[in-house]
Motif scaffolding. Structure first.
Motif, PDB file in Angstrom:
ATOM      1  N   TYR A 156       0.847  -1.193   0.000  1.00  0.00           N
ATOM      2  CA  TYR A 156       0.000   0.000   0.000  1.00  0.00           C
ATOM      3  C   TYR A 156       0.884   1.245   0.000  1.00  0.00           C
ATOM      4  N   LEU A 157       0.715   2.077  -1.022  1.00  0.00           N
ATOM      5  CA  LEU A 157       1.567   3.252  -1.209  1.00  0.00           C
ATOM      6  C   LEU A 157       0.711   4.499  -1.369  1.00  0.00           C
ATOM      7  N   PRO A 158       1.186   5.650  -0.888  1.00  0.00           N
ATOM      8  CA  PRO A 158       0.428   6.899  -1.082  1.00  0.00           C
ATOM      9  C   PRO A 158       0.597   7.429  -2.495  1.00  0.00           C
ATOM     10  N   VAL A 159      -0.413   8.155  -2.963  1.00  0.00           N
ATOM     11  CA  VAL A 159      -0.330   8.812  -4.266  1.00  0.00           C
ATOM     12  C   VAL A 159       0.839   9.803  -4.261  1.00  0.00           C
ATOM     13  N   ARG A 160       1.613   9.788  -5.350  1.00  0.00           N
ATOM     14  CA  ARG A 160       2.722  10.741  -5.510  1.00  0.00           C
ATOM     15  C   ARG A 160       2.530  11.480  -6.844  1.00  0.00           C
ATOM     16  N   HIS A 161       1.716  12.531  -6.782  1.00  0.00           N
ATOM     17  CA  HIS A 161       1.304  13.212  -8.010  1.00  0.00           C
ATOM     18  C   HIS A 161       2.485  13.717  -8.827  1.00  0.00           C
ATOM     19  N   GLY A 162       3.465  14.341  -8.162  1.00  0.00           N
ATOM     20  CA  GLY A 162       4.599  14.885  -8.899  1.00  0.00           C
ATOM     21  C   GLY A 162       5.364  13.827  -9.663  1.00  0.00           C
ATOM     22  N   LEU A 163       5.555  12.663  -9.046  1.00  0.00           N
ATOM     23  CA  LEU A 163       6.259  11.560  -9.704  1.00  0.00           C
ATOM     24  C   LEU A 163       5.499  11.084 -10.933  1.00  0.00           C
ATOM     25  N   TYR A 164       4.176  10.943 -10.814  1.00  0.00           N
ATOM     26  CA  TYR A 164       3.380  10.436 -11.934  1.00  0.00           C
ATOM     27  C   TYR A 164       3.348  11.452 -13.077  1.00  0.00           C
ATOM     28  N   GLU A 165       3.265  12.731 -12.742  1.00  0.00           N
ATOM     29  CA  GLU A 165       3.278  13.750 -13.790  1.00  0.00           C
ATOM     30  C   GLU A 165       4.605  13.742 -14.547  1.00  0.00           C
ATOM     31  N   GLU A 166       5.698  13.525 -13.825  1.00  0.00           N
ATOM     32  CA  GLU A 166       7.020  13.465 -14.456  1.00  0.00           C
ATOM     33  C   GLU A 166       7.091  12.324 -15.464  1.00  0.00           C
ATOM     34  N   HIS A 167       6.591  11.145 -15.090  1.00  0.00           N
ATOM     35  CA  HIS A 167       6.639   9.997 -16.003  1.00  0.00           C
ATOM     36  C   HIS A 167       5.627  10.151 -17.137  1.00  0.00           C
ATOM     37  N   SER A 168       4.499  10.769 -16.863  1.00  0.00           N
ATOM     38  CA  SER A 168       3.542  11.053 -17.931  1.00  0.00           C
ATOM     39  C   SER A 168       4.169  11.963 -18.974  1.00  0.00           C
ATOM     40  N   GLN A 169       4.886  12.992 -18.519  1.00  0.00           N
ATOM     41  CA  GLN A 169       5.522  13.919 -19.446  1.00  0.00           C
ATOM     42  C   GLN A 169       6.552  13.224 -20.311  1.00  0.00           C
ATOM     43  N   LYS A 170       7.283  12.263 -19.732  1.00  0.00           N
ATOM     44  CA  LYS A 170       8.269  11.502 -20.514  1.00  0.00           C
ATOM     45  C   LYS A 170       7.596  10.766 -21.674  1.00  0.00           C
ATOM     46  N   VAL A 171       6.454  10.142 -21.371  1.00  0.00           N
ATOM     47  CA  VAL A 171       5.743   9.399 -22.416  1.00  0.00           C
ATOM     48  C   VAL A 171       5.234  10.345 -23.493  1.00  0.00           C
ATOM     49  N   MET A 172       4.597  11.447 -23.072  1.00  0.00           N
ATOM     50  CA  MET A 172       4.034  12.376 -24.055  1.00  0.00           C
ATOM     51  C   MET A 172       5.129  13.021 -24.897  1.00  0.00           C
ATOM     52  N   ASP A 173       6.258  13.364 -24.282  1.00  0.00           N
ATOM     53  CA  ASP A 173       7.372  13.929 -25.050  1.00  0.00           C
ATOM     54  C   ASP A 173       7.892  12.923 -26.065  1.00  0.00           C
ATOM     55  N   LEU A 174       7.967  11.661 -25.668  1.00  0.00           N
ATOM     56  CA  LEU A 174       8.430  10.609 -26.575  1.00  0.00           C
ATOM     57  C   LEU A 174       7.499  10.485 -27.775  1.00  0.00           C
ATOM     58  N   LEU A 175       6.187  10.514 -27.519  1.00  0.00           N
ATOM     59  CA  LEU A 175       5.221  10.389 -28.610  1.00  0.00           C
ATOM     60  C   LEU A 175       5.240  11.616 -29.516  1.00  0.00           C
ATOM     61  N   ARG A 176       5.433  12.788 -28.932  1.00  0.00           N
ATOM     62  CA  ARG A 176       5.475  14.009 -29.754  1.00  0.00           C
ATOM     63  C   ARG A 176       6.732  14.071 -30.614  1.00  0.00           C
TER      64      ARG A 176
END
Length: 363
Positions: A76-96
């Motif tokens: 059980y882990l707490p939500v880490r919004h900043g971490l998830y946004e960072e990895h989301s940005q990596k994916v979107m930058d890769l696709l762009r």
């Protein structure tokens, strides 16, 4: 053979839990439950469950106490919004980097128009290549739907999770959608599904074949026709590569009524930090700060304050939101939801002053 129009919907699988596995490989294959609220207590709700956890019956929005009963061995882990946004940005930058025609619709999903990229590879082959690229470059799995329009691509991406690649060739949209429950059709919520069921419309195929006059009578002339068009797999929506941001918000839903003042203040601080980070990334300043309160009788209110000058600072957002809380919330009153929203944007070059004076607005 190249498609006349080829749209992808890319959906990152169990995104929060998958990111936790990427940053800590020792968690790979374990039942991971990411929790909104307090991960080490019975409070809060499941934000995301890994597929290993889902085998125990754990799913999103489930109270964490219930999840612990079903899967006591879970991580059980707490939500880490900043971490998830960072990895989301990596994916979107890769696709762009592959095409500018990317429409991000949430932290873990996007559409891509790859029509013009077809050549030696057709649309489905490009989709498979991208799916592998995301996995190898980011460590994250994605399910991909390939179709001639956004609606069917969205439906296809959820058809074979996780890491599925579902192709709906042009002309086969209605056949693909037909056996699905009508409530699964994108854009049909539970209330509309219940109303359609009451009319004998149980599947998407039933909706496509329904009497249009009856649909118009029950849903209005425009919505009735739109529902039938969707059921046939027809949609003319285009991929929108940029949207003007009008507001940013963060919310916390409490699955046990919450009235502890210190806990509520902690949530305000966390949400303010999250919003400040998003403002920084988009190079925006916010002049209006608002809170949203939902009480245990489901009554919902909002309160807003307009600053003398815009800000992107977490402390200033939290200070303003805290002031609104003192005005709107009576200590000891249980809450089911607390939210903070920022709006009325200007770019980061705007001058800044002290917070005062405020202009208050309520509704």
């Amino acid at each position: 053979m190249a498609w006349l129009r080829c749209i992808l919907h890319i959906d990152l699988d169990a995104f929060y839990a998958s990111v936790e596995e990427v940053v800590n490989p020792d968690l790979a294959g374990l039942p991971i439950i990411v929790v909104m609220g307090e991960a080490n207590t019975q409070r809060g709700a499941v934000a995301t469950a890994s597929y290993a956890a889902r085998r125990f019956g754990v799913h999103s929005a489930m109270p964490v106490g219930q999840a612990r009963k079903l899967c006591p061995q879970g991580v059980y882990l707490p939500v880490r919004h900043g971490l998830y946004e960072e990895h989301s940005q990596k994916v979107m930058d890769l696709l762009r980097q592959q095409t500018p025609l990317i429409e991000q619709v949430s932290i873990d999903e996007c559409y891509a128009d790859i029509t013009a990229l077809q050549g030696e590879l057709d649309g489905p082959q490009i989709a498979a290549q991208w799916q592998e690229l995301v996995k190898t470059q980011t460590g994250l799995g994605a399910s991909v739907g390939v179709a001639a329009n956004k609606l069917v691509a969205k439906m296809a991406s959820g058809h074979n999770k996780p890491s599925g690649l579902t192709v709906v060739e042009p002309g086969y949209e209605a056949e693909f959608l037909s056996p699905m429950p009508v409530g699964d059709l994108y854009g049909v919520g539970p209330k509309w599904a219940a109303r359609l069921n009451s009319l004998g419309v149980m599947t998407v195929g039933d909706l496509a074949a329904a009497d249009l006059d009856i649909l118009r009578e029950n849903f209005g002339p425009h919505l009735g026709q739109d529902l039938q068009e969707r059921a046939a797999g027809r949609s003319s929506e285009t991929v929108i590569t940029s949207r003007e941001t009008k507001s940013l918000s963060a919310e916390r839903t409490f699955f046990e009524d919450t009235y502890n003042r210190a806990e509520l203040w902690r949530h305000i601080q966390q949400m303010s930090e999250e919003l400040a980070g998003r403002l920084h990334k988009q190079e925006l300043l916010a002049r209006t700060i608002a809170i949203k309160l939902r009480f245990n009788n489901w009554r919902t209110i909002t309160r807003a304050i307009t600053l003398a000058s815009p800000t992107d600072l977490a402390d200033e957002i939290a200070f303003a939101a805290g002031g609104l809380m003192r005005m709107a919330w009576k200590r000891g009153t249980p809450l089911r939801l607390l939210g903070v929203r920022v709006s009325n944007f200007s770019e980061t070059g705007a001058p800044r002053q002290l917070l005062f004076p405020y202009s208050y607005r309520t509704r």
